[in-house]
Each structure stands twice: as structure tokens, then as C-alpha cells.
Design a protein around this motif. Structure first.
Motif, PDB file in Angstrom:
ATOM      1  N   UNK A 162       0.818  -1.215   0.000  1.00 45.11           N
ATOM      2  CA  UNK A 162       0.000   0.000   0.000  1.00 45.11           C
ATOM      3  C   UNK A 162       0.855   1.271   0.000  1.00 45.11           C
ATOM      4  N   UNK A 163       0.762   2.072  -1.063  1.00 49.09           N
ATOM      5  CA  UNK A 163       1.552   3.307  -1.099  1.00 49.09           C
ATOM      6  C   UNK A 163       0.912   4.412  -0.248  1.00 49.09           C
ATOM      7  N   UNK A 164       1.746   5.207   0.397  1.00 48.90           N
ATOM      8  CA  UNK A 164       1.249   6.356   1.158  1.00 48.90           C
ATOM      9  C   UNK A 164       0.818   7.480   0.239  1.00 48.90           C
ATOM     10  N   UNK A 165       1.380   7.494  -0.967  1.00 43.95           N
ATOM     11  CA  UNK A 165       1.009   8.478  -1.988  1.00 43.95           C
ATOM     12  C   UNK A 165       1.360   7.891  -3.347  1.00 43.95           C
ATOM     13  N   UNK A 166       0.748   8.434  -4.395  1.00 43.98           N
ATOM     14  CA  UNK A 166       1.058   7.963  -5.742  1.00 43.98           C
ATOM     15  C   UNK A 166       1.001   9.117  -6.717  1.00 43.98           C
ATOM     16  N   UNK A 167       1.617   8.907  -7.877  1.00 44.78           N
ATOM     17  CA  UNK A 167       1.555   9.925  -8.926  1.00 44.78           C
ATOM     18  C   UNK A 167       1.244   9.276 -10.251  1.00 44.78           C
TER      19      UNK A 167
END
Ligand SMILES: Nc1ncnc2c1ncn2[C@@H]1O[C@H](COP(=O)(O)OP(=O)(O)OP(=O)(O)O)[C@@H](O)[C@H]1O
Ligand SMILES: Cc1ncc(CO)c(N)n1
Length: 272
Positions: A72-77
Motif C-alpha cells: 500500500x503506497x502512502x502516496x502515488x503519482x
């Protein structure tokens, strides 16, 4: 060890200066574990884009699924998305995983003029992806394309930010790299206030991948739980150091130096 994790959904740049490669290098330099989902492979170097090979919707979907169900990423782009069908798939997956810290870099055209997003996909970007964005980072031509009017002064830049905010993005960063003048000034709009991030414009042709690197740095900082203002501020320092210390790679528009920020910080620590 509790390490911050981030995901980039973007295209590959074989030349290593932009796209997935720039994103992962930036995550690493900012102490964030990077994961990726490729949308397209480009044959590219500092002279331009020689080929574009989009991946199938299934391939994009499965990569995001693999990462999302385990790391699970804490943020993504998002970066280069190329087509409406890839945009729709990516938007669906982001909603499925209920990811909130999404940075959308609305990549449209490479510096040499090659299309990295099909013209008809811009509508889809506005309808499906912009409303999910925690932060969107258009350069000036991309912002003009999204809002449909030209941006030649500060007032129009502010109007454009407000217009994109109304499309659903929670924070709008309009980058000033394509402007002229002594300063490269980026504007952050949060629905209430305008914040300006300014640095001296560096006279160089080596700015390949600046937008990817900058949005990846914002993503990395958000993944660590930093507030948006701090994330943009760190990203601005990161990209300034990276442009200032470019590596002279290639015969055309070369990449920036992803090591520079950490090196400067390390040197500062030593000298204090
Ligand atoms: N010559 C420069 N000197 C200083 N800062 C710059 C310069 N060019 C760009 N920047 C900064 O780099 C960041 C990225 O902006 P830019 O407008 O270049 O993105 P972009 O066009 O999306 O990049 P790319 O398409 O090459 O990935 C912004 O913070 C911008 O102000
Ligand atoms: C793959 C890819 N993504 C983004 C950009 C924009 O810099 C580029 N040149 N190539």
C-alpha cells in the motif's frame, strides 16, 4: 523499519531522465520506497522521442492490482498515460483502492514536441482523473489546454488555478518553467490562498524530465505524511539543485541530477 512507500503510474523513458526512471530515482533520493506501474514504453533520448509503445489496459491494471494488494503506497503519482482507455483504467483502480494522496502530472507533450497523450484523451483526463487529484501539477501549456484560455500573466495563472480547482483537484500547482523572466515561479492554490514558490531561472538546455522529477518529489514528501505546502517547498529545492548540477549527459536536452539535493544536504551537515 517503517519506510514510506510511493507508486508511480507512468511511461518509461529509455534515456533515464524522465518518466518512471526519474520518478524512482527521486523517490530513492528522498528516502521513499518506490513501486511502479508502466503505461507505455518510449524509445527516447536527449534528442527526442523515437518511438511510443503503449501497454494494454490489462497490463496496466494488473500492475496496479499487484502493488495495491500488497504494498500500500502512502502516496502515488501519474505521469504519461497516453490514451483515454488507460486514463479510465487508472482512475477506476485509484477509486477501487481508495487512494487519496494522488499527484497528477498531466503530461501531454515531450520537450521535442512528441505527443505523450492523445489529443482526444484530454477530455477524459478532465472528467475522470482531475476530480481524484489531491494535487495536480500542469506546466503552463498544459494548464492552458485544460482551462481553454491562454496564460500570459500572474492574474491569468491565478484564474487558471481556480478553474482547475473547480474541476475537483484539491490543490493546483501551476509550474512556471515555461515562462520567461529571471525567476521560475510556481503557484500553489489550495482553494483559499495562493502560495508562490520562486527560484532563479537557470540558463540551460538540460531540463529534460524536470516536471516528472518535481511531481515525484511532491509525491515522495506526501508519502512521508508531510503537508502539501512543505512537500511543494522541498520539491522546489530538489528540482533547483537537480537543474543547477546537471550532468551534461547526451547531445540534446539532457537530464537533471537526482543526486544533487542529498549531496548538498550532506555537505551542509558536515560543515555545521
Ligand atoms: N530553467 C529553469 N530554472 C529553474 N527552474 C526551472 C527551470 N525550468 C523549469 N524549472 C522548474 O522545474 C519544475 C518543473 O517545471 P517545468 O515547467 O519545466 O515542467 P515540465 O514542462 O512539465 O517538465 P517536463 O515536461 O520536461 O518533464 C518547476 O518547479 C519549474 O519552475
Ligand atoms: C515517458 C515520459 N514521461 C514524461 C515525459 C515528460 O518529460 C517524457 N519525456 N517521457
Amino acid at each position: 523499519m517503517d519506510v514510506a512507500k510511493a507508486l508511480t503510474i507512468a511511461g518509461s523513458d529509455s534515456g533515464g531522465g524522465a518518466g518512471i526512471q526519474a520518478d524512482l530515482k527521486t523517490f530513492q533520493e528522498l528516502d521513499v520506497f518506490g513501486t511502479s506501474a508502466l503505461t507505455a514504453v518510449t524509445a527516447q533520448n536527449t534528442l527526442g522521442v523515437q518511438g511510443v509503445y503503449p501497454l494494454s489496459v490489462d497490463a496496466v491494471k494488473e500492475q496496479i492490482q499487484s502493488v495495491g494488494t500488497d504494498i500500500a503506497p502512502g502516496a502515488l503519482k501519474t505521469g504519461m498515460l497516453f490514451s483515454s482507455e488507460i486514463i479510465r483504467t487508472v482512475s477506476d483502480m485509484i477509486q477501487e483502492f481508495q487512494w487519496e494522496k494522488l499527484v497528477v502530472d498531466p503530461v501531454m507533450i515531450a520537450k521535442g514536441g512528441s505527443a505523450l497523450l492523445q489529443k482526444e484523451a484530454i477530455k477524459c483526463l478532465k472528467k475522470n482523473l482531475i476530480p481524484l487529484a489531491y494535487c495536480i501539477t500542469p506546466n503552463l501549456p498544459e494548464a492552458e489546454e485544460i482551462v481553454g484560455f491562454s496564460i500570459t500573466n500572474r492574474e491569468q495563472q491565478e484564474l487558471a488555478a481556480q478553474s482547475i480547482y473547480k474541476m475537483g483537484a484539491k490543490h493546483v500547482v501551476i509550474k512556471g518553467g515555461h515562462g520567461d523572466g529571471e525567476q521560475a515561479t510556481d503557484l500553489l492554490y489550495d482553494g483559499e490562498d495562493f502560495h508562490f514558490f520562486t527560484a532563479s531561472r537557470i540558463q540551460t538546455k538540460h531540463t529534460h524530465g524536470t516536471g516528472c522529477t518535481y511531481s515525484a518529489a511532491i509525491t515522495a514528501e506526501l508519502a512521508k505524511g508531510r503537508p502539501i505546502y512543505d512537500a511543494v517547498s522541498t520539491a522546489k529545492s530538489f528540482i533547483q539543485d537537480a537543474i543547477e548540477n546537471q550532468l551534461g549527459i547526451g547531445a540534446g536536452h539532457g537530464p537533471t541530477n537526482h543526486w544533487a539535493y542529498q549531496k548538498r544536504k550532506a555537505n551542509q551537515q558536515i560543515s555545521f
